[in-house]
Write a protein that holds these residues in place. Sequence first.
Motif, mmCIF file in Angstrom:
data_model
loop_
_atom_site.group_PDB
_atom_site.id
_atom_site.type_symbol
_atom_site.label_atom_id
_atom_site.label_comp_id
_atom_site.label_asym_id
_atom_site.label_seq_id
_atom_site.Cartn_x
_atom_site.Cartn_y
_atom_site.Cartn_z
ATOM 1 N N LEU A 159 11.311 0.262 -10.679
ATOM 2 C CA LEU A 159 12.562 0.007 -11.376
ATOM 3 C C LEU A 159 12.328 -0.528 -12.784
ATOM 4 O O LEU A 159 13.059 -0.204 -13.715
ATOM 5 C CB LEU A 159 13.398 -1.010 -10.593
ATOM 6 N N GLU A 160 11.334 -1.380 -12.919
ATOM 7 C CA GLU A 160 11.072 -2.031 -14.203
ATOM 8 C C GLU A 160 9.600 -2.384 -14.311
ATOM 9 O O GLU A 160 8.967 -2.770 -13.328
ATOM 10 C CB GLU A 160 11.921 -3.304 -14.305
ATOM 11 N N GLY A 161 9.038 -2.251 -15.518
ATOM 12 C CA GLY A 161 7.632 -2.573 -15.725
ATOM 13 C C GLY A 161 6.711 -1.452 -15.282
ATOM 14 O O GLY A 161 7.119 -0.292 -15.168
ATOM 15 N N GLU A 162 5.462 -1.807 -15.004
ATOM 16 C CA GLU A 162 4.466 -0.830 -14.570
ATOM 17 C C GLU A 162 3.722 -1.360 -13.343
ATOM 18 O O GLU A 162 3.491 -2.566 -13.214
ATOM 19 C CB GLU A 162 3.461 -0.533 -15.693
ATOM 20 N N MET A 163 3.344 -0.447 -12.471
ATOM 21 C CA MET A 163 2.671 -0.787 -11.221
ATOM 22 C C MET A 163 1.390 0.027 -11.089
ATOM 23 O O MET A 163 1.333 1.173 -11.529
ATOM 24 C CB MET A 163 3.604 -0.459 -10.042
ATOM 25 N N GLU A 164 0.364 -0.580 -10.525
ATOM 26 C CA GLU A 164 -0.886 0.131 -10.263
ATOM 27 C C GLU A 164 -1.060 0.254 -8.754
ATOM 28 O O GLU A 164 -1.055 -0.745 -8.032
ATOM 29 C CB GLU A 164 -2.075 -0.609 -10.870
ATOM 30 N N LEU A 165 -1.206 1.491 -8.292
ATOM 31 C CA LEU A 165 -1.350 1.769 -6.866
ATOM 32 C C LEU A 165 -2.826 1.949 -6.521
ATOM 33 O O LEU A 165 -3.518 2.770 -7.120
ATOM 34 C CB LEU A 165 -0.580 3.048 -6.507
ATOM 35 N N HIS A 166 -3.304 1.176 -5.543
ATOM 36 C CA HIS A 166 -4.667 1.294 -5.041
ATOM 37 C C HIS A 166 -4.618 1.769 -3.592
ATOM 38 O O HIS A 166 -3.818 1.268 -2.797
ATOM 39 C CB HIS A 166 -5.402 -0.049 -5.109
ATOM 40 N N THR A 167 -5.448 2.739 -3.237
ATOM 41 C CA THR A 167 -5.560 3.211 -1.859
ATOM 42 C C THR A 167 -7.031 3.386 -1.526
ATOM 43 O O THR A 167 -7.892 3.334 -2.411
ATOM 44 C CB THR A 167 -4.837 4.560 -1.652
ATOM 45 N N ASP A 168 -7.302 3.598 -0.236
ATOM 46 C CA ASP A 168 -8.702 3.780 0.159
ATOM 47 C C ASP A 168 -9.134 5.241 0.107
ATOM 48 O O ASP A 168 -10.270 5.560 0.446
ATOM 49 C CB ASP A 168 -8.962 3.182 1.545
ATOM 50 N N LEU A 169 -8.248 6.152 -0.342
ATOM 51 C CA LEU A 169 -8.587 7.576 -0.413
ATOM 52 C C LEU A 169 -8.483 8.162 -1.818
ATOM 53 O O LEU A 169 -9.049 9.224 -2.083
ATOM 54 C CB LEU A 169 -7.687 8.391 0.531
ATOM 55 N N TYR A 170 -7.768 7.492 -2.703
ATOM 56 C CA TYR A 170 -7.553 8.030 -4.046
ATOM 57 C C TYR A 170 -7.946 7.000 -5.102
ATOM 58 O O TYR A 170 -7.992 5.803 -4.822
ATOM 59 C CB TYR A 170 -6.072 8.405 -4.254
ATOM 60 N N THR A 171 -8.203 7.492 -6.306
ATOM 61 C CA THR A 171 -8.468 6.582 -7.415
ATOM 62 C C THR A 171 -7.164 5.876 -7.786
ATOM 63 O O THR A 171 -6.071 6.411 -7.556
ATOM 64 C CB THR A 171 -8.993 7.351 -8.643
ATOM 65 N N PRO A 172 -7.244 4.678 -8.336
ATOM 66 C CA PRO A 172 -6.024 3.946 -8.707
ATOM 67 C C PRO A 172 -5.144 4.757 -9.653
ATOM 68 O O PRO A 172 -5.626 5.502 -10.502
ATOM 69 C CB PRO A 172 -6.567 2.693 -9.391
ATOM 70 N N ALA A 173 -3.829 4.616 -9.477
ATOM 71 C CA ALA A 173 -2.869 5.341 -10.305
ATOM 72 C C ALA A 173 -1.846 4.365 -10.857
ATOM 73 O O ALA A 173 -1.401 3.454 -10.160
ATOM 74 C CB ALA A 173 -2.164 6.415 -9.482
#
Length: 220
Positions: A159-173
Amino acid sequence: MKIDLPSAMQTAPDNNPGNALRALRKKLKLTLQDASERTGLPISTFSKLEMGKMSLSFERLSAISTGLGIDFSELVSMLADGSQAKAKPAGLGRRVIQRLGDGLPINSSSYGYVYLAVELLQKKLVPMVGEIYATTMDEFLSEFGDLQRHPGEEFMYVLEGEMELHTDLYTPARLKAGDSVYLDSMMGHAYLKASEGPCKVLCVCTNEHTGGGLGLPAIP
């Protein structure tokens, strides 16, 4: 885009969810050890949850729902109200309106969430609105110990700002306001704040935590 989250994010509810959790355990005639064995949560963790010294994350709520044989939506409603007296059961033509400031707030050092539509039981979806606080994986892991995993799927919309997604199968996005992600919740995942200002999100998880068949007494 300016997003105002429910004021419940900032203030504690009148009914402490930990107290409601303790009352539920006693109603089921379970000791802390019993609850620990059924949910897979350490006794110390369950005790801290009851005392309000540890956050009721989605993963922990999922474990409690499954272990105690209670529908996830019903559990959230009970923790929000201290009882299920006002909860609306499943039926045709269901509808619930939630006003600003209502809901079940869950705060931790990494996230702050408000569970929405808490009066509606046996929902297929679990909607939440919240803010992400943790900015590094070290911060996140210091609280949770590992990436989060729980049954079902989830949708996250920034909704607002920026988020970094970390998973155990993909590089951070990195996701910006207006971006979204839909993922398998059993895949290890963590959300981090990646902007200077607030990072506010809408999260919707599927409800695959219906209990039953565990030989537990029904909640009247």
